[in-house]
Design an enzyme around this catalytic site. Structure first.
Site, short mmCIF file in Angstrom:
data_model
loop_
_atom_site.label_atom_id
_atom_site.label_comp_id
_atom_site.label_asym_id
_atom_site.label_seq_id
_atom_site.Cartn_x
_atom_site.Cartn_y
_atom_site.Cartn_z
N TYR A 1 2.11 -5.17 -14.11
CA TYR A 1 3.37 -4.31 -14.30
C TYR A 1 4.52 -5.36 -14.40
CZ TYR A 1 6.87 -0.75 -13.31
OH TYR A 1 7.86 0.23 -13.33
N GLU B 1 5.01 -8.61 -15.15
CA GLU B 1 4.95 -9.73 -15.95
C GLU B 1 5.27 -8.75 -17.42
OE1 GLU B 1 5.74 -12.33 -15.40
OE2 GLU B 1 4.45 -13.16 -13.93
N ARG C 1 2.37 6.80 -5.21
CA ARG C 1 3.80 6.23 -4.40
C ARG C 1 4.04 6.95 -3.14
NH1 ARG C 1 7.41 5.21 -9.61
NH2 ARG C 1 6.00 7.00 -10.35
N VAL C 2 4.72 6.37 -2.23
CA VAL C 2 4.98 6.77 -0.89
C VAL C 2 5.65 7.96 -0.66
CG1 VAL C 2 7.19 5.57 -0.56
CG2 VAL C 2 5.42 5.88 1.51
N ASN D 1 2.88 10.81 -1.72
CA ASN D 1 1.82 11.00 -0.77
C ASN D 1 2.42 11.45 0.58
OD1 ASN D 1 0.12 9.64 -2.50
ND2 ASN D 1 -0.13 7.80 -0.93
N PHE D 2 3.48 11.07 1.13
CA PHE D 2 3.80 11.64 2.37
C PHE D 2 4.19 13.13 2.24
CE2 PHE D 2 5.68 7.42 4.28
CZ PHE D 2 4.61 6.79 4.50
N GLY E 1 3.89 -0.73 8.57
CA GLY E 1 5.15 0.19 8.32
C GLY E 1 6.51 -0.30 8.45
N ASP F 1 2.31 -6.58 -1.47
CA ASP F 1 3.46 -5.48 -1.50
C ASP F 1 4.76 -6.13 -1.11
OD1 ASP F 1 4.39 -2.66 -1.05
OD2 ASP F 1 3.49 -2.85 0.91
N PRO F 2 5.81 -5.87 -1.64
CA PRO F 2 7.09 -6.61 -1.17
C PRO F 2 7.56 -6.27 0.27
CG PRO F 2 7.40 -5.72 -3.53
CD PRO F 2 5.91 -5.26 -3.12
#
Ligand code: UDP
Length: 316
Positions: free
Chosen positions: A150, A152, A191-192, A195-196, A212, A278-279
């Site tokens: 993704y 690059e 994605r978060v 999902n949440f 977290g 993961d950043p």
């Protein structure tokens, strides 16, 4: 204007369709429906200012009639390998739509002498060593890491967009989109926020990848679309960050969603689910958007989440 949107059946693309139609433009959508969905645009079928072409922009495309602008939004965008729609499971398509797809979309814009806007991403900054991220930061991306398909592809997309601008004098724009959420995200996006919300509405614990403590800054879709439209109507050619600088940890986001939904499920810490690249921190510096576009976000997290939760509730 008559505006072509690649990826117009996707989350961001479909909201752009609504906004541009509202402003009396004509909209043509190209989408191959790999991650996008007809549900997102079904309310637009039958209008004479709206057209849909089921095509893959990674192949040569021909769009009849005049075009004034081309907005290239087609791409998988979820990094979650646990979702079938995450780009780790669509690696070749992701590389192709960012490279060949951007080339084809630029070719269409060039043939019509139309304005071109590229949907780029905060992922061009990788796991950033500079915080918050300004447009001048060149990023920290592993070219062979799990996110590289993704990251690059989008970095190449920016490079070829600037090449068309410099070599063909094409009238181009580049938006670097930070984490965005809102109605119409796929329930199984991975994605978060989706999902949440799904977990909370099912009274389940929210899955925290890692400890977290990693941060993100979440922008509501209406704010993002407003920034994109302002950029489209500007004459600025260098990349512009559009995102909400309200930075928070993933634990804080989870607690907020549990509070709004009154979920008693709590949190489930999953140290092994976090991808190693993961950043750790992400927050846009939006001074350029403010200065050049007069843009800053206005929707609060609680109001944006409430609207998103209502949409998810109606679809679950
Ligand atoms: N994340 C999480 N639980 C989930 C999904 C994601 O804790 O169920 C974390 C993920 O590890 C990352 C952050 O939430 O640190 C944002 O991830 P997302 O997939 O939304 O997109 P990204 O910002 O990494 O592109």
């Amino acid at each position: 204007m008559r505006i072509l949107i690649t990826g117009g059946a996707g989350f961001i693309g479909s909201h752009l369709c609504d906004r541009l139609l509202q402003e009396n433009h004509q909209v043509a959508v190209v989408d191959n429906l790999v991650t996008g969905s007809l549900e997102n645009i079904q309310h637009l079928f039958g209008r004479d200012d709206f057209e849909f072409y089921k095509l893959d922009v990674s192949n040569f495309i021909f769009i009849p009639g005049k075009l004034d602008a081309v907005l290239h939004f087609a791409s998988p965008a979820s990094p979650n390998a646990a979702s079938p729609f995450g780009y780790p499971n669509l690696p070749i398509q992701t590389l192709k739509v960012g490279s060949l797809g951007t080339h084809n979309a630029l070719g269409v814009a060039n043939a019509h002498q139309a304005r071109f806007l590229l949907a780029s991403t905060s992922e061009v900054y990788g796991d950033p060593q500079e915080h918050p991220q300004k447009e001048s930061y060149r990023g920290f991306v592993d070219p062979i890491g799990p996110r590289s398909v993704y990251d690059e592809a989008k970095r190449f997309a920016e490079a070829i967009t600037m090449a068309y601008h410099r070599y063909h004098n094409l009238d181009t724009r580049i938006v670097r989109i930070f984490n965005t959420y809102g109605p119409r995200m796929r329930l199984d996006d991975g994605r978060v926020v989706p999902n949440f919300i799904c977990q909370a509405l099912e009274n389940k614990p929210l899955t925290i990848y890692g400890d977290g403590e990693q941060t993100r800054s979440f922008c509501y879709i209406d704010d993002l679309v407003d920034g994109i439209v302002r950029l489209l109507m500007s004459d600025f050619h260098e990349p512009v960050n559009i995102g909400n600088p309200n930075e928070m940890t993933i634990i804080e986001l989870a607690n907020t969603i549990n509070e709004i939904t009154a979920n008693q499920g709590g949190l489930k810490i999953e140290p092994d689910s976090r991808d190693p690249e993961d950043p750790q921190r992400r927050k846009p510096d939006i001074s350029r958007a403010l200065e050049i576009l007069g843009w800053s976000p206005s929707v609060s997290l609680s109001s944006g989440l409430e609207q998103t939760i209502n949409d998810f509730r109606s679809r679950l």
